[in-house]
Design a protein around this motif. Structure first.
Motif, PDB file in Angstrom:
ATOM      1  N   PHE A  61       0.824  -1.203   0.000  1.00 40.17           N
ATOM      2  CA  PHE A  61       0.000   0.000   0.000  1.00 40.17           C
ATOM      3  C   PHE A  61       0.860   1.255   0.000  1.00 40.17           C
ATOM      4  CE2 PHE A  61      -3.784  -2.511   1.071  1.00 40.17           C
ATOM      5  CZ  PHE A  61      -4.707  -1.867   0.253  1.00 40.17           C
ATOM      6  N   GLY A  62       2.036   1.179   0.618  1.00 32.42           N
ATOM      7  CA  GLY A  62       2.961   2.307   0.569  1.00 32.42           C
ATOM      8  C   GLY A  62       3.402   2.594  -0.855  1.00 32.42           C
ATOM      9  N   ILE A  63       3.679   1.523  -1.617  1.00 34.27           N
ATOM     10  CA  ILE A  63       4.041   1.697  -3.026  1.00 34.27           C
ATOM     11  C   ILE A  63       2.864   2.300  -3.792  1.00 34.27           C
ATOM     12  CG2 ILE A  63       4.713   0.501  -5.148  1.00 34.27           C
ATOM     13  CD1 ILE A  63       6.084  -1.608  -3.342  1.00 34.27           C
ATOM     14  N   ALA A  64       1.650   1.813  -3.505  1.00 34.12           N
ATOM     15  CA  ALA A  64       0.452   2.348  -4.156  1.00 34.12           C
ATOM     16  C   ALA A  64       0.313   3.846  -3.875  1.00 34.12           C
ATOM     17  CB  ALA A  64      -0.784   1.591  -3.677  1.00 34.12           C
ATOM     18  N   MET A  83       7.825   1.218  10.281  1.00 30.90           N
ATOM     19  CA  MET A  83       7.088   0.997   9.045  1.00 30.90           C
ATOM     20  C   MET A  83       5.828   1.858   8.989  1.00 30.90           C
ATOM     21  SD  MET A  83       5.075  -2.386   7.878  1.00 30.90           S
ATOM     22  CE  MET A  83       3.923  -2.006   9.193  1.00 30.90           C
ATOM     23  N   VAL A  84       5.097   1.924  10.104  1.00 29.30           N
ATOM     24  CA  VAL A  84       3.856   2.701  10.143  1.00 29.30           C
ATOM     25  C   VAL A  84       4.154   4.192  10.032  1.00 29.30           C
ATOM     26  CG1 VAL A  84       1.847   3.299  11.543  1.00 29.30           C
ATOM     27  CG2 VAL A  84       2.599   0.931  11.418  1.00 29.30           C
ATOM     28  N   VAL A  85       5.225   4.652  10.647  1.00 27.55           N
ATOM     29  CA  VAL A  85       5.626   6.059  10.514  1.00 27.55           C
ATOM     30  C   VAL A  85       5.909   6.381   9.046  1.00 27.55           C
ATOM     31  CG1 VAL A  85       7.465   7.725  10.991  1.00 27.55           C
ATOM     32  CG2 VAL A  85       6.507   6.360  12.848  1.00 27.55           C
ATOM     33  N   GLY A  86       6.659   5.505   8.378  1.00 36.60           N
ATOM     34  CA  GLY A  86       6.956   5.715   6.963  1.00 36.60           C
ATOM     35  C   GLY A  86       5.702   5.752   6.114  1.00 36.60           C
ATOM     36  N   TYR A  87       4.774   4.830   6.389  1.00 31.11           N
ATOM     37  CA  TYR A  87       3.530   4.793   5.611  1.00 31.11           C
ATOM     38  C   TYR A  87       2.704   6.048   5.866  1.00 31.11           C
ATOM     39  CZ  TYR A  87      -0.944   3.386   3.722  1.00 31.11           C
ATOM     40  OH  TYR A  87      -2.115   3.361   3.000  1.00 31.11           O
ATOM     41  N   SER A  88       2.674   6.521   7.108  1.00 30.48           N
ATOM     42  CA  SER A  88       1.884   7.717   7.422  1.00 30.48           C
ATOM     43  C   SER A  88       2.413   8.937   6.668  1.00 30.48           C
ATOM     44  CB  SER A  88       1.885   7.977   8.930  1.00 30.48           C
ATOM     45  OG  SER A  88       3.140   8.464   9.370  1.00 30.48           O
ATOM     46  N   VAL A  89       3.722   8.992   6.462  1.00 31.23           N
ATOM     47  CA  VAL A  89       4.317  10.095   5.690  1.00 31.23           C
ATOM     48  C   VAL A  89       3.859  10.023   4.240  1.00 31.23           C
ATOM     49  CG1 VAL A  89       6.471  11.074   4.826  1.00 31.23           C
ATOM     50  CG2 VAL A  89       6.312  10.345   7.215  1.00 31.23           C
ATOM     51  N   LEU A  90       3.896   8.807   3.666  1.00 27.33           N
ATOM     52  CA  LEU A  90       3.444   8.634   2.278  1.00 27.33           C
ATOM     53  C   LEU A  90       1.969   8.971   2.135  1.00 27.33           C
ATOM     54  CD1 LEU A  90       5.228   5.254   1.402  1.00 27.33           C
ATOM     55  CD2 LEU A  90       5.883   7.552   0.650  1.00 27.33           C
ATOM     56  N   LEU A  91       1.166   8.548   3.102  1.00 27.17           N
ATOM     57  CA  LEU A  91      -0.272   8.824   3.067  1.00 27.17           C
ATOM     58  C   LEU A  91      -0.543  10.322   3.179  1.00 27.17           C
ATOM     59  CD1 LEU A  91      -3.127   7.508   3.060  1.00 27.17           C
ATOM     60  CD2 LEU A  91      -3.010   7.532   5.556  1.00 27.17           C
ATOM     61  N   THR A  92       0.193  10.993   4.067  1.00 30.89           N
ATOM     62  CA  THR A  92       0.042  12.436   4.233  1.00 30.89           C
ATOM     63  C   THR A  92       0.394  13.170   2.944  1.00 30.89           C
ATOM     64  OG1 THR A  92       0.556  12.298   6.591  1.00 30.89           O
ATOM     65  CG2 THR A  92       0.839  14.444   5.539  1.00 30.89           C
ATOM     66  N   PHE A  93       1.472  12.739   2.298  1.00 31.78           N
ATOM     67  CA  PHE A  93       1.914  13.357   1.060  1.00 31.78           C
ATOM     68  C   PHE A  93       0.846  13.174  -0.019  1.00 31.78           C
ATOM     69  CE2 PHE A  93       5.561  15.586  -0.243  1.00 31.78           C
ATOM     70  CZ  PHE A  93       5.722  15.422  -1.613  1.00 31.78           C
TER      71      PHE A  93
END
Length: 228
Positions: free
Chosen positions: A91-94, A138-148
């Motif tokens: 989902f991070g890649i998505a 991992m969740v911190v990284g994903y939250s950054v991608l989601l925020t962006f």
């Protein structure tokens, strides 16, 4: 027809997860949960053929849907750490492809600060509850991608040449995706949400539908492929 199938199958997957979930029936969701994303990708492809637009945002959304579909399969077994990590990674890649699709036609720093502030609150109130260091990172990284992604979706909604529906779908797709993933985080790390699968999956599928419809609207105003 494709929209009707999307509604039927996404409703089935949501109801199965909420009311019929059991270890020995989870294979049903493994076989069906990815289908709505596939249907949306086909809808986009059909519109690309009609409009004869150049590769761009619609194609990037299709790639994001592909990775989302893979993440969907892993998150069927999201109660197991390795499957949860794999699902979040896909989902991070998505999210990266969704972000690229919205582009930089508008760059509003007010909306950026709003999304960054939201991410800060999320970090302090939800992600701080994650005890496992590996999952926390991992969740911190994903939250950054989601925020962006949310930031770019909000900015795409105010693009000068965007149609009314394009603005609506961009705004809804980005914000509802953030809300859906926020519910996952709260349920997983803070406290159980009653009927969480119903709320999470219904908002998730609606967000994906909005992103697909945004890309279809965008296809109509993109440059066309030149033919001899």
């Amino acid at each position: 027809m494709l929209e009707f199938l999307f509604i039927v199958i996404s409703t089935f997957v949501t109801c199965h997860a909420e009311f019929l979930d059991a270890e020995d029936t989870r294979w049903v969701r493994v076989c069906t949960k990815w289908i709505p994303c596939l249907l949306l990708a086909i809808m986009i492809q059909n519109e690309k053929k009609k409009t004869k637009c150049i590769p761009g945002a619609p194609t990037t959304i299709q790639v994001g849907l592909f990775f989302s579909a893979i993440g969907d399969v892993f998150l069927v077994y999201g109660m197991y750490e390795n499957y949860f990590i794999a699902g979040v990674c896909f989902f991070g890649i998505a999210q990266m492809f969704y972000t690229m699709s919205f582009g930089w036609e508008v760059c509003n720093y007010v909306s950026m600060m709003m999304m960054v502030s939201m991410n800060y609150i999320l970090q302090r109130t939800v992600i701080a509850e994650v005890q496992d260091e590996k999952i926390h990172v991992m969740v911190v990284g994903y939250s950054v991608l989601l925020t962006f992604m949310g930031w770019r979706a909000v900015d795409a909604a105010v693009a000068p040449d965007a149609s009314g529906w394009e603005r609506v779908y961009s705004l809804l797709g980005g914000i509802i995706f953030v809300i859906s993933d926020l519910m996952i985080a709260v349920n997983q790390f803070v406290r159980p949400i009653p009927n969480h699968k119903l709320y999470i999956l219904s908002t998730y599928f609606f967000a994906q539908y909005c992103l697909a419809q945004w890309s279809i609207c965008k296809a109509h105003r993109m440059p066309k492929i030149k033919t001899n």
